[in-house]
Design an enzyme around this catalytic site. Structure first.
Site, PDB file in Angstrom:
ATOM      1  N   ASP A  26       0.800  -1.407   0.388  1.00 46.02           N
ATOM      2  CA  ASP A  26      -0.053   0.348   0.148  1.00 46.02           C
ATOM      3  C   ASP A  26       1.044   0.796  -0.202  1.00 46.02           C
ATOM      4  O   ASP A  26       2.221   0.836   0.818  1.00 46.02           O
ATOM      5  CB  ASP A  26      -0.685  -0.280   0.927  1.00 46.02           C
ATOM      6  N   ASN A  74     -11.231  -2.569  -4.880  1.00 45.13           N
ATOM      7  CA  ASN A  74     -10.807  -1.468  -5.524  1.00 45.13           C
ATOM      8  C   ASN A  74     -11.398  -1.193  -6.994  1.00 45.13           C
ATOM      9  O   ASN A  74     -10.977  -0.185  -7.702  1.00 45.13           O
ATOM     10  CB  ASN A  74      -8.675  -2.659  -5.556  1.00 45.13           C
TER      11      ASN A  74
END
Ligand code: IPE
Ligand code: IPE
Ligand code: MG
Length: 254
Positions: A26, A74
């Site tokens: 991330d 996502n």
């Protein structure tokens, strides 16, 4: 009462190097915006970090590396970012697969790949069909993966194959259920790493992380490298994995 049905009953050997490392990669977007670059530049640099981290884990003798590349959530991102991520995924598979196989790295993909465009789906099937002659590491990429999706698809497949279980729920034990999970057959992760500063699981491996050691770092994924892996492993070595026992029991090897 002893719980002999729990998958975490057996205490695995705690080695200096975790056998299975699972990573939420991330911070690509923030890496880029902090440099006044478009978010996509962060994803491109993120692929380089994947290469470095695969190599670092391989060199250190990690047997299983699992990377969260795209979550089932996502898809909520702007369509152009999703499209760019898909293109990057295709390009990376095309470039890396031969090299991975020749080094003894087996690629697996877990997640609902039916949602991907046919070209990517075919490439995933083709890439994951290659079994290296001399397997040294298993690289699992979680793509369109969600921990809740995984548990539900496992329940559905188990009941589809064994309809009789619906009438006898007590027969649904952990060993009976686990073969249907996407990560079936792999050891549970010893070490979980999340880069980018957030301290959450974001629907990654919900079932499998039950007793995993968690490590969070502020470092954005594009900056993550072998030294950062060493820092995470050093933290892991400090941990005492008790699996519900007392410290004295663990010290006595029970
Ligand atoms: C992780 O980086 C990559 C994917 C989720 C595909 P992000 O894109 O989430 O980066 P941040 O969190 O916005 O910085
Ligand atoms: C988790 O990161 C998913 C991947 C790294 C693939 P996100 O950036 O999507 O997670 P949230 O939305 O911040 O929880
Ligand atoms: Mg993020």
């Amino acid at each position: 009462m002893a719980d002999f049905t729990s998958s975490t009953t057996a205490v695995p050997e705690v080695g200096t190097v975790p056998r299975h490392v699972a990573i939420i990669m991330d911070g690509n977007g923030r890496w880029a915006t902090s440099r006044m670059l478009p978010r996509f530049a962060g994803h491109v640099r993120g692929v380089e970090a994947v290469r470095r981290v695969v190599e670092a884990c391989y060199q250190r003798g990690v047997g299983h590396l699992t990377l969260f590349a795209f979550s089932s959530e996502n898809w909520r991102r702007p369509p152009d970012e999703v499209a760019l991520l898909m293109r990057l995924f295709i390009r990376t598979l095309q470039r890396e697969i031969t090299e991975l196989a020749s080094r003894g790295i087996r690629l697996r993909v877990v997640g609902d790949i039916q949602a991907f465009e046919p070209r990517l789906r075919d490439l995933i099937l083709e890439s994951t069909a290659r079994a290296p002659a001399n397997e040294r590491m298993v690289l699992t990429v979680a793509a369109n993966y969600g921990g809740r999706w995984d548990i539900l698809q496992a329940v559905r497949r188990m009941l589809a194959e064994h309809a009789e279980l619906a009438a006898d729920p007590s027969a649904i034990t952990e060993p009976a259920f686990e073969p249907y999970l996407a990560m079936a057959g792999l050891p549970e992760p010893d070490l979980f790493i999340r880069t980018g500063g957030e301290q959450r699981i974001s629907n990654f491996l919900l079932w499998q992380l039950a007793y995993t050691e968690l490590y969070f770092t502020e470092t954005y994924w594009p900056d993550f490298d072998g030294a950062a892996i060493d820092a995470a492993f050093a933290s892991y070595r400090q941990r005492e994995r008790r699996f519900g026992r007392t410290s004295a029991q663990v010290g006595a090897g029970r």
